[in-house]
Design an enzyme around this catalytic site. Structure first.
Site, PDB file in Angstrom:
ATOM      1  CD  GLU A 162     -15.987  20.883 -10.979  1.00 31.74           C
ATOM      2  OE1 GLU A 162     -15.049  20.916 -11.793  1.00 31.74           O
ATOM      3  OE2 GLU A 162     -16.062  21.338  -9.845  1.00 31.74           O
TER       4      GLU A 162
ATOM      5  CD  GLU B 170      10.524  28.031 -15.912  1.00 31.62           C
ATOM      6  OE1 GLU B 170       9.677  27.368 -16.900  1.00 31.62           O
ATOM      7  OE2 GLU B 170      10.156  27.876 -14.693  1.00 31.62           O
TER       8      GLU B 170
ATOM      9  CB  SER C 153      -7.407  20.190 -14.862  1.00 32.47           C
ATOM     10  OG  SER C 153      -7.480  21.451 -15.376  1.00 32.47           O
TER      11      SER C 153
ATOM     12  CG  HIS D 228     -26.602  33.891 -46.549  1.00 29.96           C
ATOM     13  ND1 HIS D 228     -27.114  33.250 -45.585  1.00 29.96           N
ATOM     14  CD2 HIS D 228     -26.866  33.373 -47.569  1.00 29.96           C
ATOM     15  CE1 HIS D 228     -27.594  32.371 -45.921  1.00 29.96           C
ATOM     16  NE2 HIS D 228     -27.430  32.126 -47.146  1.00 29.96           N
TER      17      HIS D 228
ATOM     18  CB  ALA E  12      -3.086  35.014 -22.366  1.00 36.55           C
TER      19      ALA E  12
ATOM     20  N   GLY F  60     -13.280  22.657 -15.154  1.00 36.62           N
ATOM     21  CA  GLY F  60     -13.188  23.901 -15.583  1.00 36.62           C
ATOM     22  C   GLY F  60     -12.664  24.102 -17.100  1.00 36.62           C
TER      23      GLY F  60
HETATM   24  P1  FAD Z   1       2.857  33.602 -16.949  1.00 39.16           P
HETATM   25  O1  FAD Z   1       2.471  33.395 -18.136  1.00 39.16           O
HETATM   26  O2  FAD Z   1       2.798  32.325 -15.797  1.00 39.16           O
HETATM   27  O3  FAD Z   1       4.473  34.146 -16.971  1.00 39.16           O
HETATM   28  C1  FAD Z   1       5.095  34.513 -15.993  1.00 39.16           C
HETATM   29  C2  FAD Z   1       6.651  34.594 -16.050  1.00 39.16           C
HETATM   30  O4  FAD Z   1       7.291  34.847 -14.969  1.00 39.16           O
HETATM   31  C3  FAD Z   1       6.994  32.905 -16.378  1.00 39.16           C
HETATM   32  O5  FAD Z   1       7.622  32.950 -17.699  1.00 39.16           O
HETATM   33  C4  FAD Z   1       8.141  32.801 -15.132  1.00 39.16           C
HETATM   34  O6  FAD Z   1       9.051  31.783 -15.589  1.00 39.16           O
HETATM   35  C5  FAD Z   1       8.485  34.126 -14.779  1.00 39.16           C
HETATM   36  N1  FAD Z   1       8.842  34.318 -13.536  1.00 39.16           N
HETATM   37  C6  FAD Z   1       8.077  33.849 -12.420  1.00 39.16           C
HETATM   38  N2  FAD Z   1       8.936  34.298 -11.160  1.00 39.16           N
HETATM   39  C7  FAD Z   1       9.937  34.944 -11.590  1.00 39.16           C
HETATM   40  C8  FAD Z   1      10.774  35.487 -10.894  1.00 39.16           C
HETATM   41  N3  FAD Z   1      10.719  35.759  -9.542  1.00 39.16           N
HETATM   42  N4  FAD Z   1      11.804  36.151 -11.597  1.00 39.16           N
HETATM   43  C9  FAD Z   1      11.914  35.851 -12.950  1.00 39.16           C
HETATM   44  N5  FAD Z   1      11.048  35.425 -13.772  1.00 39.16           N
HETATM   45  C10 FAD Z   1       9.787  34.826 -12.910  1.00 39.16           C
HETATM   46  N6  FAD Z   1      -5.339  32.058 -21.078  1.00 39.16           N
HETATM   47  C11 FAD Z   1      -6.200  32.339 -22.157  1.00 39.16           C
HETATM   48  O7  FAD Z   1      -6.437  33.703 -22.400  1.00 39.16           O
HETATM   49  N7  FAD Z   1      -6.449  31.716 -23.268  1.00 39.16           N
HETATM   50  C12 FAD Z   1      -6.256  30.427 -23.337  1.00 39.16           C
HETATM   51  O8  FAD Z   1      -6.680  29.685 -24.260  1.00 39.16           O
HETATM   52  C13 FAD Z   1      -5.746  29.923 -22.092  1.00 39.16           C
HETATM   53  N8  FAD Z   1      -5.386  28.480 -21.958  1.00 39.16           N
HETATM   54  C14 FAD Z   1      -4.566  27.998 -21.140  1.00 39.16           C
HETATM   55  C15 FAD Z   1      -4.181  26.488 -21.102  1.00 39.16           C
HETATM   56  C16 FAD Z   1      -3.461  26.005 -20.075  1.00 39.16           C
HETATM   57  C17 FAD Z   1      -3.336  24.669 -20.178  1.00 39.16           C
HETATM   58  C18 FAD Z   1      -2.878  26.960 -19.320  1.00 39.16           C
HETATM   59  C19 FAD Z   1      -2.090  26.308 -18.097  1.00 39.16           C
HETATM   60  C20 FAD Z   1      -3.256  28.293 -19.116  1.00 39.16           C
HETATM   61  C21 FAD Z   1      -4.016  28.859 -20.017  1.00 39.16           C
HETATM   62  N9  FAD Z   1      -4.385  30.263 -20.145  1.00 39.16           N
HETATM   63  C22 FAD Z   1      -5.212  30.557 -21.094  1.00 39.16           C
HETATM   64  C23 FAD Z   1      -4.179  31.292 -19.027  1.00 39.16           C
HETATM   65  C24 FAD Z   1      -2.811  31.926 -19.521  1.00 39.16           C
HETATM   66  O9  FAD Z   1      -1.488  30.897 -19.828  1.00 39.16           O
HETATM   67  C25 FAD Z   1      -2.102  32.825 -18.114  1.00 39.16           C
HETATM   68  O10 FAD Z   1      -3.160  33.575 -17.782  1.00 39.16           O
HETATM   69  C26 FAD Z   1      -0.980  33.642 -18.722  1.00 39.16           C
HETATM   70  O11 FAD Z   1       0.021  32.929 -19.107  1.00 39.16           O
HETATM   71  C27 FAD Z   1      -0.670  34.619 -17.600  1.00 39.16           C
HETATM   72  O12 FAD Z   1       0.391  35.664 -18.099  1.00 39.16           O
HETATM   73  P2  FAD Z   1       1.219  36.019 -16.864  1.00 39.16           P
HETATM   74  O13 FAD Z   1       2.288  37.002 -17.559  1.00 39.16           O
HETATM   75  O14 FAD Z   1       0.609  36.661 -15.863  1.00 39.16           O
HETATM   76  O15 FAD Z   1       2.109  34.697 -16.306  1.00 39.16           O
END
Ligand code: FAD
Length: 468
Positions: free
Chosen positions: A202, A39, A266, A446, A317, A181
């Site tokens: 919940e 994506e 959620s 402060h 993240a 959560g």
């Molecule tokens: P992702 O961000 O899911 O990225 C994975 C990527 O891999 C995607 O772009 C996908 O398209 C790609 N992909 C998957 N499979 C394939 C494939 N086979 N080939 C090619 N591409 C592929 N975390 C925080 O730390 N702080 C926050 O405030 C926070 N708020 C959040 C709020 C919401 C609403 C949500 C849903 C999540 C939130 N998170 C937050 C969690 C955070 O978004 C995730 O922990 C983080 O994005 C995980 O990163 P990642 O790289 O492991 O996976």
């Protein structure tokens, strides 16, 4: 035609926080990196998670501020919401960060391949357009997607996950949020502040599981004061859309029902492992779909690592960033220290905000620690009164020493104004395994909100200035 695989030092499947952190870190170190992304680079965090969700929570904060302006003697028209403008601003922030990330990846000479990547034997990654890439090392960082529940098929209109909420064209007048959560509470807080009538359903006995009880209690009190109905210990059984399709009636608990314009499901996120291929490799996936790794993020296949939401570590993240960099450091031959998941920072951006690192009082006791704790409320903090946000507290949990005093800081749990921005020194204290005696001499500016952390620490040394 015989295709020859393009060779790279590292091939990364997935360009979310875990994948792009690995790419940027490795690129800076001179590794030749390929990222396969189906994506947009930035992943869930940038496009459907952290950034857009926090942008909307800021919109809610602006609305709250204007609504409460009269208390400061500021006369403003009653505020209204032009949600299309809110959406446009959110998208502008996301797009600006996305552009910046793409530019940075280019600068670090990372090559991005659009498409779905599948890993086969001998470190060969095949993209769905047939492109073949081989990495000396491979990182699986395919992330996660929202979990759903049977009977609540997501239609983007009545039943939404976080993906759809962040793309809403107008706000629902009423909503049920299934799951209390972190993400559920953020959406409940945001929707309520922007005028929706919100009910949280919940299944567990309390919302915000994992948070210290004193902290969760402050959030519950604030939510209730703002009209959010919280129903804990209830199971949802299904829903029945109205004939006109504009509302649906959710069934839950012991035959109870509620009719709303939107249902936000959620209930967590599941790892996205089903598109990874993995035939001919020794990479193992557990029964929940997580790729199995050791504490150095090594899969069963030599030279193949997995990082981020695809492994069973905290789905955050910044944990993905840390893991992506840790994998690269090992390729560079560095001495590495595995991530200590018991001490990573957690931030929840509902109102009031929550932030913590380390053990809650309950978790510390469960782990067998004898503890000394101290709480200091923000109600006595000058800056908190100035900004009009006195609800909240800082709680510090220490290991009790043989003489009954407060020893090593095991956890710091905060709830209140801007605590997500105040966690830094608490995080350092926990991770340095410091004692209150060691932290107490550090002077807090402060008047700041961070004085409340300083006061709590001082009190733990028996020499609190304002706190007993
Ligand atoms: P992702 O961000 O899911 O990225 C994975 C990527 O891999 C995607 O772009 C996908 O398209 C790609 N992909 C998957 N499979 C394939 C494939 N086979 N080939 C090619 N591409 C592929 N975390 C925080 O730390 N702080 C926050 O405030 C926070 N708020 C959040 C709020 C919401 C609403 C949500 C849903 C999540 C939130 N998170 C937050 C969690 C955070 O978004 C995730 O922990 C983080 O994005 C995980 O990163 P990642 O790289 O492991 O996976």
């Amino acid at each position: 035609m015989v295709l020859t695989a393009q060779e790279f030092d590292v091939v990364i499947i997935g360009g979310g926080p875990a994948g792009y952190a690995a790419a940027l870190h490795g690129g800076l170190a001179g590794l030749n990196i390929a990222v396969v992304e189906k994506e947009k680079v930035g992943g869930t965090c940038l496009h459907r998670g952290c950034i857009p969700a926090k942008e909307f929570l800021e919109t809610a904060a602006v609305y709250r501020t204007v609504t409460g302006a009269k208390e400061f003697g500021i006369v403003a028209d009653p505020p209204g919401i032009e949600f299309a403008q809110s959406q446009a601003r959110k998208q502008k922030v996301v797009d600006q960060l996305w552009k910046g990330l793409q530019g940075l990846m280019k600068k670090r000479k990372v090559t991005t391949f659009p498409g779905t990547g599948r890993l086969g034997a001998d470190h060969l990654v095949t993209v769905d357009d047939g492109t073949e890439l081989r990495g000396k090392w491979v990182i699986i960082a395919s992330g996660s997607v929202p979990r759903t529940i049977p009977g609540f098929e997501v239609d983007g209109r009545l039943v939404l996950t976080s993906d759809e909420v962040l793309d809403l064209e107008h706000l629902p007048a009423s909503a049920v949020v299934i799951g209390g959560g972190a993400i559920g509470c953020e959406f409940a807080s945001m929707l309520s502040d922007l005028g929706s009538q919100v009910t949280i359903l919940e299944g567990l006995p309390k919302i915000l599981p994992g948070c210290d009880k004193d902290v969760a209690d402050v959030v519950v009190r604030s939510f209730k004061k703002r009209g959010i109905d919280i129903r804990t210990g209830v199971t949802v059984t299904g829903h029945r859309p109205a004939a006109d399709g504009r509302t649906t009636t959710v069934q839950f608990g012991d035959g109870e029902e509620i009719t709303v314009e939107a249902v936000v499901v959620s209930v967590g996120r599941r790892p996205l492992s089903e598109e990874l291929g993995l035939q001919g490799t020794a990479v193992e996936v557990d029964e929940r779909g997580f790729v199995k790794v050791d504490d150095h993020l090594r899969t069963g296949e030599p030279g193949v690592f997995a990082c981020g939401d695809i492994v069973a570590t905290p789905q955050l993240a910044h944990v993905g960033f840390a893991e992506g960099m840790l994998a690269i450091d090992q390729m560079l031959g560095d001495d590495v220290v595995p991530v200590d998941y018991t001490k990573v920072p957690w931030c929840i951006y509902c109102h009031p905000e929550v932030a913590f690192a380390g053990l809650s009082e309950e978790a510390a006791r469960e782990a067998g620690y004898d503890v000394v704790t101290k709480k200091d409320p923000y109600g006595g903090n000058g800056r908190a009164l100035i900004v009009g946000e006195p609800d909240g507290l800082v709680k510090v949990i220490c290991e009790k020493t043989a003489d009954g005093k407060a020893g090593r800081i095991l956890g710091v749990h905060m709830v209140g104004p801007w605590v997500t921005e105040q966690l830094g020194q608490a995080y350092l204290s926990v991770n340095w395994e410091a004692t209150p005696q060691e932290v107490a001499p550090f002077v807090q500016p402060h008047p700041t909100l961070s004085e409340t952390f300083g006061e709590t620490i001082l009190a733990l040394t028996g020499r609190g200035l304002h706190v007993g």
